[in-house]
Design an enzyme around this catalytic site. Structure first.
Site, PDB file in Angstrom:
ATOM      1  N   HIS A   1       0.819  -1.220   0.000  1.00 29.69           N
ATOM      2  CA  HIS A   1       0.000   0.000   0.000  1.00 29.69           C
ATOM      3  C   HIS A   1       0.847   1.262   0.000  1.00 29.69           C
ATOM      4  CE1 HIS A   1      -4.045  -1.824   0.863  1.00 29.69           C
ATOM      5  NE2 HIS A   1      -3.238  -2.861   1.011  1.00 29.69           N
TER       6      HIS A   1
ATOM      7  N   ASP B   1       3.233   9.482  -1.005  1.00 26.11           N
ATOM      8  CA  ASP B   1       2.092   8.708  -0.507  1.00 26.11           C
ATOM      9  C   ASP B   1       1.853   7.563  -1.474  1.00 26.11           C
ATOM     10  OD1 ASP B   1      -0.137   8.052   1.018  1.00 26.11           O
ATOM     11  OD2 ASP B   1      -0.813  10.122   1.169  1.00 26.11           O
TER      12      ASP B   1
HETATM   13  P1  ADP Z   1      -3.216   6.534   4.951  1.00 25.30           P
HETATM   14  O1  ADP Z   1      -3.535   5.145   4.527  1.00 25.30           O
HETATM   15  O2  ADP Z   1      -1.767   6.849   4.908  1.00 25.30           O
HETATM   16  O3  ADP Z   1      -3.807   6.911   6.273  1.00 25.30           O
HETATM   17  P2  ADP Z   1      -5.136   7.522   2.933  1.00 25.30           P
HETATM   18  O4  ADP Z   1      -5.450   8.913   2.530  1.00 25.30           O
HETATM   19  O5  ADP Z   1      -4.925   6.580   1.810  1.00 25.30           O
HETATM   20  O6  ADP Z   1      -3.868   7.567   3.891  1.00 25.30           O
HETATM   21  O7  ADP Z   1      -6.307   6.939   3.805  1.00 25.30           O
HETATM   22  C1  ADP Z   1      -6.814   7.591   4.937  1.00 25.30           C
HETATM   23  C2  ADP Z   1      -8.152   6.973   5.275  1.00 25.30           C
HETATM   24  O8  ADP Z   1      -8.512   7.328   6.610  1.00 25.30           O
HETATM   25  C3  ADP Z   1      -9.265   7.462   4.360  1.00 25.30           C
HETATM   26  O9  ADP Z   1     -10.017   6.361   3.912  1.00 25.30           O
HETATM   27  C4  ADP Z   1     -10.111   8.362   5.236  1.00 25.30           C
HETATM   28  O10 ADP Z   1     -11.489   8.289   4.990  1.00 25.30           O
HETATM   29  C5  ADP Z   1      -9.824   7.864   6.624  1.00 25.30           C
HETATM   30  N1  ADP Z   1      -9.879   9.042   7.503  1.00 25.30           N
HETATM   31  C6  ADP Z   1      -9.211  10.164   7.291  1.00 25.30           C
HETATM   32  N2  ADP Z   1      -9.495  11.080   8.234  1.00 25.30           N
HETATM   33  C7  ADP Z   1     -10.369  10.510   9.068  1.00 25.30           C
HETATM   34  C8  ADP Z   1     -11.009  10.963  10.245  1.00 25.30           C
HETATM   35  N3  ADP Z   1     -10.782  12.163  10.779  1.00 25.30           N
HETATM   36  N4  ADP Z   1     -11.823  10.125  10.842  1.00 25.30           N
HETATM   37  C9  ADP Z   1     -12.006   8.894  10.327  1.00 25.30           C
HETATM   38  N5  ADP Z   1     -11.413   8.423   9.228  1.00 25.30           N
HETATM   39  C10 ADP Z   1     -10.596   9.216   8.601  1.00 25.30           C
HETATM   40  O1  F6P Z   2      -1.451   2.889   4.099  1.00 26.05           O
HETATM   41  C1  F6P Z   2      -0.430   2.700   4.970  1.00 26.05           C
HETATM   42  C2  F6P Z   2      -0.861   2.240   6.365  1.00 26.05           C
HETATM   43  O2  F6P Z   2       0.197   1.803   7.116  1.00 26.05           O
HETATM   44  C3  F6P Z   2      -1.861   1.133   6.299  1.00 26.05           C
HETATM   45  O3  F6P Z   2      -1.276  -0.119   6.413  1.00 26.05           O
HETATM   46  C4  F6P Z   2      -2.766   1.476   7.427  1.00 26.05           C
HETATM   47  O4  F6P Z   2      -4.083   1.342   7.013  1.00 26.05           O
HETATM   48  C5  F6P Z   2      -2.581   2.957   7.692  1.00 26.05           C
HETATM   49  O5  F6P Z   2      -1.400   3.315   7.084  1.00 26.05           O
HETATM   50  C6  F6P Z   2      -2.697   3.303   9.166  1.00 26.05           C
HETATM   51  O6  F6P Z   2      -1.543   2.927   9.868  1.00 26.05           O
HETATM   52  P1  F6P Z   2      -1.517   2.067  11.188  1.00 26.05           P
HETATM   53  O7  F6P Z   2      -2.083   0.730  10.885  1.00 26.05           O
HETATM   54  O8  F6P Z   2      -0.080   2.036  11.564  1.00 26.05           O
HETATM   55  O9  F6P Z   2      -2.376   2.784  12.194  1.00 26.05           O
END
Ligand code: ADP
Ligand code: F6P
Length: 509
Positions: free
Chosen positions: A181, A394
């Site tokens: 990912h 990212d």
């Molecule tokens: P990462 O996997 O690095 O966290 P992404 O942008 O791919 O980054 O995914 C973040 C996910 O977390 C999104 O699906 C989003 O809907 C969820 N998310 C982001 N902010 C919030 C929040 N404040 N509360 C709940 N879920 C959240």
């Molecule tokens: O997308 C990267 C990632 O490490 C995912 O594996 C995971 O959903 C997200 O970031 C949140 O991180 P963690 O599992 O360390 O809280």
């Protein structure tokens, strides 16, 4: 293939039971004040993407509960949650030391920064590696005792890169896929990893490896070519056939996505619309700019705040006409860099608000530090006139895709980092920026502010069309097809794939 014809892979695709394995389960378990186990939805892109897939197909999800140690009451709570979810949940318990060395240590103090090009933040502690190997063996034990012949085992993310090797060692013959990912680094960075050969060899035990973008896949291929004698790659599309001493595997790029229709439908509900209107009532007569991120140094939040400050300084006519809503979701709080980042962001928000606030009226930055309920998150998406997504690097960034899906009126703009995995796909609709270019990002906000409605809508429509077409169900299908199709030549190999030009370098560079 003619209309109505069935591809040769469709039958096995439907038959196989899916076993998803990831470090984190889709729920975090913790004891509440009464001592009862509570399951809260887990955050992050991996869970958002995979939840609709498992709900849709059923199967099993194996992972860690987020709690420390083993507890029979926790196992009961897990079973109960699994029954309600429509797929089975199985946990891999981790001790306090394992959480420290494996999750915070190897995964998040070595692989996470290295794979995001931040080598200076790596802590190459040998004990972390030893625990990483041990925990991958523990995951393998749990998978082995739950998997049946014919299951498709689909392993996710950097915490479990050695899992297939452990499963093979234990005699498991099923097909095993892996999806990364996060980005895969270029050779010169990967070479810094003291355990590079062991890790690369372990990865090559998978039957199919998926990356988010062509760039990540190219980086991986470059590392294998440089480090594994006799490795060869065949093919020219987004899935290549790799042959390494002793085995063959497939290596492809599969940009992850969201359940577009579900986001769109929920964003269109009157409840979300009302919450979005409420936000505009609270912050009237201005455009709302939105940032939503896990608290993570890769997300570029401090430079984004600098860019917003630069906007207010260089374009004073926009003061009182814009507010930045920055939502930050708590994450990995035990790691010192994450705690320091939180303090830094809070200080910056305080400084900007202190310098520009109009007493009794306009507050430039609204800072929200917590996890939001889904409907509240969607209301923020729907209310925002501009989304500011500026990570330094990212894997994909699902927030950018969710924002577009929820922008039902299509009358808004997305400012997106060139270094997000989503950039090649959304390049024709987003305003692309270099997140390190503080004034460039400020100028992009200025441009988005003044963009005429026709251009805003045309850009948003283009992005929404692409996200709708290449949604998370397309993603899972294309990954499984790449794993299962017997003859790769029969596999669709278009010149352009989810917005990326396959043959050439990605559209950006
Ligand atoms: P990462 O996997 O690095 O966290 P992404 O942008 O791919 O980054 O995914 C973040 C996910 O977390 C999104 O699906 C989003 O809907 C969820 N998310 C982001 N902010 C919030 C929040 N404040 N509360 C709940 N879920 C959240
Ligand atoms: O997308 C990267 C990632 O490490 C995912 O594996 C995971 O959903 C997200 O970031 C949140 O991180 P963690 O599992 O360390 O809280």
């Amino acid at each position: 293939m003619g209309p109505g014809e069935q591809p040769e892979y469709s039958a096995p695709l439907r038959r196989e039971r899916l076993i998803v394995v990831s470090n984190r389960l889709p729920f975090r378990f913790r004891r509440d004040d009464q001592g009862q186990w509570r399951a809260d939805p887990a955050g992050g892109g991996l869970v958002t993407a995979l939840l609709p897939v498992l709900r849709h197909r059923g199967g099993m999800w194996i992972g860690w509960t987020g709690a420390v140690g083993e507890d029979p009451e926790l196992a009961t709570a897990l079973d109960a949650v699994g029954k309600g979810a429509g797929y089975a949940l199985k946990s891999v318990p981790l001790s306090e030391e394992e959480v420290h060395n494996f999750y915070f240590g190897f995964a998040n103090e070595i692989i996470w920064p290295l794979f995001h090009d931040l080598q200076s933040l790596c802590n190459f502690e040998p004990e972390y590696w030893r625990t990483y190997c041990e925990v991958n063996i523990r995951f393998a034990d749990v998978v082995r005792s739950n998997a049946e012949p014919g299951d498709f085992i689909w392993v996710h993310d950097y915490h479990l890169m050695s899992l297939a090797a452990e499963l093979r060692r234990a005699g498991v013959k099923s097909r095993i896929g892996f999806f990364l990912h996060i980005p895969f680094p270029p050779l010169d960075l990967f070479l810094k990893l003291p355990w590079r050969m062991a890790l690369l060899r372990a990865l090559l035990e998978y039957d199919v490896i998926g990356f988010q973008t062509l760039r990540d896949r190219r980086n991986f291929v470059q590392c294998v070519r440089a480090l594994v004698k006799g490795a060869e790659f065949e093919g020219r599309g987004h899935v290549l056939l790799a042959s390494v001493p002793g085995r063959m595997l497939r290596v492809g790029s599969f940009p992850i996505s969201i359940d577009y229709n579900a986001f769109m439908r929920q964003a269109a509900t009157s409840e979300v619309a009302e919450r979005a209107r409420e936000l505009h009532r609270l912050l009237p007569n201005r455009k709302l700019i939105l940032g939503v991120d896990r608290l993570d140094y890769t997300k570029g939040i401090p430079l984004r705040l600098r860019a917003f400050e630069s906007l207010l300084t260089r374009y004073p006519e926009l003061r009182e006409r814009v507010s930045l809503i920055q939502v930050v979701v708590p994450s990995r709080e035990e790691i010192p860099e994450y705690r320091e980042l939180k303090t830094q962001i809070e200080q910056q928000v305080g400084k900007i608000n202190g310098s520009f606030v109009r007493p009794g009226g306009w507050v430039p930055v609204w800072y929200v530090y917590r996890s939001l309920a889904r409907l509240d998150l969607l209301a923020y998406y729907r209310a925002a006139d501009v989304a500011l997504v500026t990570p330094f690097k990212d894997g994909m960034n699902l927030v950018a895709k969710e924002y577009c899906a929820c922008s039902i009126e299509e009358d808004c703009a997305l400012i997106l980092s060139e270094f997000a995995g989503a950039a090649p796909q959304l390049a024709r609709g987003a305003l692309l920026v270099n997140p390190y270019d503080i004034e460039g990002v400020a100028d992009a906000i200025h441009r988005a502010y003044h963009m005429d409605k026709g251009e805003r809508q045309a850009r948003m429509r283009r992005m929404r069309r692409s996200i709708r077409e290449y949604d998370v169900f397309w993603w899972v299908d294309s990954f499984l097809r790449a794993a299962i199709t017997k003859d790769l030549r029969a596999f669709p190999q278009p010149d352009s794939y989810a917005g990326e030009v396959v043959e050439d370098l990605p559209v950006l560079f």
